[in-house]
Design a protein around this motif. Structure first.
Motif, PDB file in Angstrom:
ATOM      1  N   ALA A   9      -9.231  55.978 -33.602  1.00  0.00           N
ATOM      2  CA  ALA A   9      -9.054  54.696 -32.937  1.00  0.00           C
ATOM      3  C   ALA A   9      -9.339  53.551 -33.892  1.00  0.00           C
ATOM      4  N   GLY A  14      -4.445  48.802 -30.229  1.00  0.00           N
ATOM      5  CA  GLY A  14      -4.000  49.876 -29.365  1.00  0.00           C
ATOM      6  C   GLY A  14      -3.469  51.063 -30.132  1.00  0.00           C
ATOM      7  N   VAL A  16      -2.972  53.733 -33.050  1.00  0.00           N
ATOM      8  CA  VAL A  16      -3.954  54.331 -33.958  1.00  0.00           C
ATOM      9  C   VAL A  16      -3.350  54.601 -35.331  1.00  0.00           C
ATOM     10  N   PRO A  85      -0.590  50.543 -26.184  1.00  0.00           N
ATOM     11  CA  PRO A  85       0.074  51.636 -26.906  1.00  0.00           C
ATOM     12  C   PRO A  85       1.317  52.163 -26.213  1.00  0.00           C
ATOM     13  N   TRP A 280      -2.330  57.972 -29.346  1.00  0.00           N
ATOM     14  CA  TRP A 280      -3.378  57.286 -28.585  1.00  0.00           C
ATOM     15  C   TRP A 280      -4.117  58.277 -27.687  1.00  0.00           C
ATOM     16  N   HIS A 284      -8.147  59.087 -27.813  1.00  0.00           N
ATOM     17  CA  HIS A 284      -9.029  58.642 -26.742  1.00  0.00           C
ATOM     18  C   HIS A 284      -9.242  59.656 -25.623  1.00  0.00           C
TER      19      HIS A 284
END
Length: 362
Positions: A9, A14, A16, A85, A280, A284
């Motif tokens: 991240a 947003g 990566v 994203p 993303w 996350h």
């Protein structure tokens, strides 16, 4: 909701990564060469925003897609610092030989001559007004608008010509222009939609890094509605296993703050957005990434995305049908979309006199 992971991240952003666009001839890939200190490169981990003028030759774009509810649109900006994203506009940066990844949210272009070009287009012989949607590709109230005021300039022109306009935003900055919106609302010349993706502030920070908080967006709905500006909520995008469980709560909260209508869009992943969103998820939510993509593919004919008209916004299959049913029931329960609202008016359109026009002497 389980605690998300954070591998890869970029703080305040947003995307990566900064993968090449689909038209790029070369691709670059970062590797660990073993030298110490590389992972402490703060400039690389938090790239700054660069803003540049992008003079327009024409401003109003025409739409012929049968499943889009507008014919004309204006986009004051290319790229968007909000950094979502999942943004369907990200692939447009490929046409600029830039990445749809971090470049899209850090290389922002603005139409510095927008007001002048718009006036010229509205004054063309034979121009016929139709409601213009403002800020469709990228948010017209993204952070740089605070100082550049391109959207404000456009609204001032539309108000002077009494031209109907609709806006959609995730930003509280729209309240800066409440004086224009309230005046236009009195003549049925404006409508607003506030996008509310989640009520979870923690999720908002990684899903829509540089947007207004959920509470601020609800307050924006309240202030606009109090000023008699017709305001709806967009529960968008609905992301399977990430935000879909919030749909009823989002619609209820919006209705309680004065929203009159609502809409939703099932997550769309066109072109390069597919990989940006997958990256993303891996950064996350590694614990559920496979499940999320499975539900998406179940709603997109077995693929990450199906662009067919009539179903690209809502999807197909059992999961998509369930989302549609839940949306309809929640709207009914909370009094949203109750009856058709009148279309924005075009009958007030006029060409205001300019300095030097004979009419200006009367």
């Amino acid at each position: 909701m389980s605690k998300p992971g954070k591998s890869g991240a970029v703080k305040g952003r947003g995307a990566v990564g900064n993968q090449a666009g689909r038209f790029a001839r070369d691709e670059r890939e970062a590797i660990d060469d073993g030298w110490p200190g590389d992972d402490e490169d703060t400039e690389a981990s938090a790239p700054a925003t660069v803003v540049r003028p992008d003079p327009a030759r024409r401003l109003i774009s025409r739409n012929q897609s049968p499943d889009i509810p507008f014919d004309a649109s204006i986009n004051p900006y290319r790229g968007c610092e909000h950094g979502c994203p999942f943004c369907f506009a990200r692939p447009s940066h490929s046409y600029l030989d830039l990445s749809p990844g971090l470049d899209f949210e850090t290389r922002i272009f603005y139409k510095d001559n927008a007001a002048a070009i718009l006036e010229a287009e509205l004054r063309k012989p034979g121009y016929r007004p139709t409601p213009i949607s403002l800020g469709i590709n990228t948010d017209a109230y993204q952070p740089v608008e605070r100082r550049l005021r391109v959207t404000r300039d456009i609204l001032e022109v539309l108000q002077a010509y009494r031209h109907p306009v609709s806006l959609i935003t995730k930003s509280r900055l729209i309240l800066r222009d409440l004086d224009i919106l309230e005046a236009m609302g009195a003549e049925n010349l404006v409508s607003v939609a506030i996008t509310l993706t989640t009520l979870d502030s923690g999720l908002k920070r990684i899903l829509e890094p540089r947007t207004a908080s959920p509470a601020a967006r609800l307050d924006t709905i309240r202030q606009l509605s109090t000023a008699r500006v017709p305001t709806a909520v967009m529960a968008a995008p609905v992301i399977p296993a990430i935000t879909d469980h919030e749909m009823e709560a989002v619609l209820r909260a919006a209705a309680e703050h004065g929203a009159h209508g609502a809409g939703y869009v099932l997550l769309r992943l066109p072109w390069e957005v597919k990989q940006i969103f997958r990256d993303w998820l891996a950064a996350h939510f590694p614990d559920r990434a496979a499940h999320v993509m499975s539900l998406i593919q179940q709603s997109r004919g077995g693929r990450d995305y199906d662009a067919a008209w009539g179903q690209r916004l809502t999807g197909t299959g059992k999961f998509a049908e369930l989302i549609a049913q839940r949306f309809t029931l929640a709207c009914r329960k909370h009094g949203l979309n109750r009856g058709a609202r009148p279309a924005l008016s075009t009958k007030h359109f006029r060409l205001p006199p300019r300095t030097g026009d004979q009419l200006s002497l009367l």
